[in-house]
Write a protein that holds these residues in place. Structure first.
Motif: not given
Length: 267
Positions: A153-163
């Motif tokens: 998978g790919v996980v982001t932290t912070g404010t950017l919505d990965p979708w």
């Protein structure tokens, strides 16, 4: 005359077999759905099991000709989904018309299901962690890379919505081929965390395990203090002196290739 969209949940007395106006379906579903922007995004989403609610095109014949050429495995499904609408109608439904004049809406995968996939042990492929990314295009390119390498998978932290629609566009619909979620550093799934950092050990001397979390900081600021503190290992990509950095997607590609070279690439 074009084929109308089939929406099994929308059968009414006026529409006994559930065939409804695609624009009406679109307007109703758009606030909560994932925008699949372009032929390739729809192709990949269908290929990897997305629940497509509605799909439109300004040129159905051209879209199906592309399917004949590039997606014979899902051509029949796409033919059943795509409804032709006037170009002006298609353009009114999307932020930026795609050259293929195809767009669709799909159900976003269940978060609980994605979290279960990310946390499943033992993992057979790493999880990519983007630590407070800023560029939506780069984030989309990383999702596409992760899907290609078979990452968990790919996980982001912070404010950017990965979708975000632009991320999904950059990922060519391959969000449906891997688990994509936004988490805090404290919520990251278990596993040894290998963080990319210029001060780390040369990655060429390191074997990346399948259960690894591979973390990448933003191009501008690098790793956050919280992520760096959580890291078990700092590793660095080889780089010529006086070259400041690689593009984020390039860094992810090199790291996943290094992992796959030890035998982790999908068949």
């Amino acid at each position: 005359m074009t084929d109308p969209v089939h929406d099994p949940s929308a059968a009414t007395a006026e529409s006994p077999v559930g065939r409804v106006d695609p624009v009406a379906v679109w307007r109703r579903a758009a606030p909560d759905a994932v925008l699949l922007d372009g032929f390739h995004a729809l192709k990949h989403a269908v290929r990897f099991g997305a629940e497509v609610l509605v799909a439109v095109t300004a040129d159905r014949a051209a879209a199906l000709a592309l399917a004949d050429e590039l997606a014979a495995d899902v051509r029949g499904t796409m033919a059943g989904l795509l409804t032709e609408v006037p170009h002006a109608t298609y353009s009114s439904l999307v932020p930026r018309p795609h050259p293929t004049a195809v767009a669709a809406l799909a159900v976003r995968p269940d978060r609980a299901g994605n979290l279960a996939k990310l946390a499943h042990a033992p993992r057979t492929a790493p999880v990519v962690v983007l630590d407070q990314p800023r560029n939506v295009g780069n984030a989309g390119a990383v999702v596409r890379l992760a899907a290609g390498f078979g990452a968990t998978g790919v996980v982001t932290t912070g404010t950017l919505d990965p979708w975000h629609p632009t991320v999904v566009r950059g990922g060519a619909g391959l969000h449906f081929a891997t688990a994509v979620e936004r988490l805090t550093v404290e919520e990251l799934p278990p596993g040894p965390l290998f963080a990319l950092d210029p001060e780390g050990e040369d990655i060429r001397s390191v074997k990346l395990p399948d259960e690894a979390l591979l973390a990448f900081g933003s191009e501008r600021t690098g790793l956050t203090a919280g992520l760096r503190a959580r890291a078990d290992h700092l590793v660095a990509l080889p780089m010529r002196p006086q070259v400041s950095s690689y593009n984020l997607a390039t860094s992810v590609a090199m790291t996943l290739y290094h992992w796959s070279a030890a035998g982790g690439a999908p068949a």
